[in-house]
Motif scaffolding. Structure first.
Motif, PDB file in Angstrom:
ATOM      1  N   LYS A  23       0.841  -1.218   0.000  1.00  0.00           N
ATOM      2  CA  LYS A  23       0.000   0.000   0.000  1.00  0.00           C
ATOM      3  C   LYS A  23       0.867   1.256   0.000  1.00  0.00           C
ATOM      4  CE  LYS A  23      -1.813  -1.374   3.891  1.00  0.00           C
ATOM      5  NZ  LYS A  23      -1.244  -2.729   3.921  1.00  0.00           N
ATOM      6  N   THR A  24       1.839   1.287   0.917  1.00  0.00           N
ATOM      7  CA  THR A  24       2.680   2.476   1.072  1.00  0.00           C
ATOM      8  C   THR A  24       3.532   2.694  -0.182  1.00  0.00           C
ATOM      9  OG1 THR A  24       2.720   2.006   3.439  1.00  0.00           O
ATOM     10  CG2 THR A  24       4.328   3.586   2.629  1.00  0.00           C
ATOM     11  N   THR A  25       4.095   1.610  -0.704  1.00  0.00           N
ATOM     12  CA  THR A  25       4.923   1.705  -1.906  1.00  0.00           C
ATOM     13  C   THR A  25       4.094   2.188  -3.098  1.00  0.00           C
ATOM     14  OG1 THR A  25       6.220  -0.154  -1.078  1.00  0.00           O
ATOM     15  CG2 THR A  25       6.482   0.397  -3.405  1.00  0.00           C
ATOM     16  N   THR A  45       1.538   9.309   4.223  1.00  0.00           N
ATOM     17  CA  THR A  45       1.971   7.932   4.382  1.00  0.00           C
ATOM     18  C   THR A  45       1.995   7.491   5.842  1.00  0.00           C
ATOM     19  OG1 THR A  45       3.810   6.442   3.964  1.00  0.00           O
ATOM     20  CG2 THR A  45       4.368   8.730   4.207  1.00  0.00           C
ATOM     21  N   ILE A  46       1.888   6.184   6.046  1.00  0.00           N
ATOM     22  CA  ILE A  46       1.908   5.625   7.397  1.00  0.00           C
ATOM     23  C   ILE A  46       3.035   4.621   7.478  1.00  0.00           C
ATOM     24  CG2 ILE A  46       0.639   4.156   9.020  1.00  0.00           C
ATOM     25  CD1 ILE A  46      -1.920   5.392   7.871  1.00  0.00           C
ATOM     26  N   ASP A  47       3.971   4.874   8.366  1.00  0.00           N
ATOM     27  CA  ASP A  47       4.995   3.895   8.658  1.00  0.00           C
ATOM     28  C   ASP A  47       5.703   3.328   7.416  1.00  0.00           C
ATOM     29  OD1 ASP A  47       6.450   2.526  10.430  1.00  0.00           O
ATOM     30  OD2 ASP A  47       5.057   0.851  10.690  1.00  0.00           O
ATOM     31  N   PRO A  48       6.321   4.177   6.600  1.00  0.00           N
ATOM     32  CA  PRO A  48       6.978   3.657   5.393  1.00  0.00           C
ATOM     33  C   PRO A  48       8.226   2.845   5.738  1.00  0.00           C
ATOM     34  CG  PRO A  48       7.463   5.981   5.684  1.00  0.00           C
ATOM     35  CD  PRO A  48       6.513   5.618   6.771  1.00  0.00           C
ATOM     36  N   LEU A 151      -3.767   8.803   0.000  1.00  0.00           N
ATOM     37  CA  LEU A 151      -3.793   8.406   1.410  1.00  0.00           C
ATOM     38  C   LEU A 151      -3.464   6.930   1.550  1.00  0.00           C
ATOM     39  CD1 LEU A 151      -4.520   9.158   4.410  1.00  0.00           C
ATOM     40  CD2 LEU A 151      -6.790   8.266   3.906  1.00  0.00           C
ATOM     41  N   ASP A 152      -2.384   6.676   2.257  1.00  0.00           N
ATOM     42  CA  ASP A 152      -1.978   5.326   2.614  1.00  0.00           C
ATOM     43  C   ASP A 152      -2.791   4.949   3.856  1.00  0.00           C
ATOM     44  OD1 ASP A 152      -0.397   3.097   3.024  1.00  0.00           O
ATOM     45  OD2 ASP A 152       1.232   4.215   3.979  1.00  0.00           O
ATOM     46  N   THR A 153      -3.082   3.668   4.058  1.00  0.00           N
ATOM     47  CA  THR A 153      -3.841   3.294   5.269  1.00  0.00           C
ATOM     48  C   THR A 153      -3.073   2.239   6.063  1.00  0.00           C
ATOM     49  OG1 THR A 153      -5.077   1.613   4.045  1.00  0.00           O
ATOM     50  CG2 THR A 153      -6.094   3.780   4.227  1.00  0.00           C
TER      51      THR A 153
HETATM   52 MG   LIG Z   1       2.299   0.619   4.804  1.00  0.00          MG
END
Ligand SMILES: [Mg+2]
Ligand SMILES: Nc1ncnc2c1ncn2[C@@H]1O[C@H](COP(=O)(O)OP(=O)(O)OP(=O)(O)O)[C@@H](O)[C@H]1O
Length: 369
Positions: A23-25, A45-48, A151-153
């Motif tokens: 998701k983040t990528t 982003t969340i916690d990349p 938006l990353d989740t």
């Molecule tokens: Mg992630």
């Protein structure tokens, strides 16, 4: 609509899916592609992963989004109009900003933020990260600074609860709690006062003297923000159910991730959120496999070479079978899509993601699909 058109048209794209599927990528790669196509983009982003954060030059705990330097964004050519900002969601900063925005005066805000119960509360409420995501997204959408927000989740089945999280926060300190602890409860019945005194005594007993009074002043101050919080939730819901929004489900070829994608699709439908398609990440669906076995010609009279050729033939067969399996997964995802929704395969970028160039390539691969 293809992904390229989606990146040009939408104002907000939310990426959901099982843990670790990308998701983040994907959010980052799509952000890069959209910015290079000329839009002013924010990736929330969340916690990349560390290498992704480094590739984007992302600062941890930064109070403001980080702008990706133009030399990096346009390393391979002239600088375009597009811009890319990245921000790592930090609930503490989001909440502080919200309290400031919703408080009538700076001293009213300070009364909440300096309260020792404030820290307690922000850790206590379930779904703090989801709520912070909602609040941050609403803020960035409302100020209109960006053309597109990705938006990353978080990796959770509750990722979509962010629309309901403010409701949950309000429920936690709902009217009954406020009336029990608020400064002017307006309730004067003897029974009620008795209840108040009893709860106060119990809390003082557990947390030390004066706690109930402390709670009363805090809830009194914080309760004043609820009207604003509800307004933000409503506004965000309107944005996210509109045609300006798109929800993409990211999955890997693994069966468990595919099941999660189905779960999320149902969850989107149940909430009336616009499902825009699937990204089958790290898949071989696009590869045509290794060299066809016919290219591998055994040498007469050399058994060592022939053994090597046989081993390669075997490997080519494995690769081929994997590519075929992934292509049928992609077909399965494409079946029964709503009009305009996509099913796209993203390649496994391998070690290529070590640097920004890798994100550019992945973004290109996604948008030309
Ligand atoms: Mg992630
Ligand atoms: N297309 C890809 N090619 C190669 N590696 C990838 C690809 N997509 C993701 N990865 C790698 O897989 C790992 C997980 O990716 P990522 O952090 O984007 O997943 P996530 O869904 O955001 O995870 P989480 O659910 O933990 O937030 C990372 O190490 C990332 O570099």
């Amino acid at each position: 609509m293809n992904l390229d058109a989606m990146l040009r048209d939408k104002r907000v794209i939310v990426l959901c899916g099982a843990g670790g599927v990308g998701k983040t990528t994907t959010a980052a790669a799509l952000g890069v592609a959209a910015a290079r196509a000329g839009r002013h983009v924010l990736v929330l982003t969340i916690d990349p992963a560390r290498r992704l954060a480094e590739a984007m030059g992302l600062k941890e705990n930064g109070p403001e989004p980080t702008t990706v330097p133009l030399e990096r964004l346009y390393a391979d050519g002239p600088h375009g109009e597009g811009r890319l900002d990245v921000w790592m969601l930090e609930p503490r900063i989001v909440f502080e900003r919200m309290v400031r925005k919703l408080s009538a005066t700076e001293s009213a805000a300070r009364a909440i933020l300096d309260h020792r119960l404030y820290r307690f509360l922000s850790e206590l409420v379930a779904g703090v990260q989801e709520y912070a995501a909602a609040e941050a997204l609403d803020g960035f959408l409302a100020d209109g600074h960006y053309d597109l927000i990705l938006l990353d989740t978080p990796p959770s089945r509750h990722a979509l609860d962010f629309l309901e999280a403010p409701g949950r926060l309000a429920r936690f300190l709902d009217d009954r709690v406020i009336s029990l602890f608020g400064p002017d409860s307006g309730r004067t019945g003897r029974l009620w006062q008795g209840a108040q005194a009893l709860v106060g005594k119990v809390l003082d007993g557990i947390f030390g003297g004066g706690f109930a009074q402390e709670m009363r002043t805090f809830v009194g101050a914080f309760g004043g923000l609820f009207a604003g919080i509800r307004l933000h939730t409503e506004r965000l819901r309107e944005h996210l159910t509109s045609k300006d929004a798109a929800f993409l489900l990211v999955t890997s070829p693994e069966a468990a991730a595919m099941r999660e994608a189905t779960f999320f699709r149902d969850a989107l439908q149940a909430r009336g959120l616009p499902f825009a398609g699937y990204v089958l990440n790290r898949s071989w669906a696009r590869e045509d496999g290794l060299a066809p076995a016919a290219n591998l010609k055994p040498h007469a009279n050399n058994s060592a070479d022939n053994d090597a050729v046989l081993a390669l033939e075997h490997l080519a067969g494995v690769e081929d079978a994997r590519a075929t399996a992934h292509r049928s997964l992609l077909d399965r995802l494409a079946e029964g899509l709503p009009l305009g929704a996509l099913a796209i395969a993203a390649p496994d970028a391998g070690a290529d993601l070590e640097d920004f160039r890798g994100l550019v390539n992945l973004g290109d691969a996604l948008t030309v699909a």
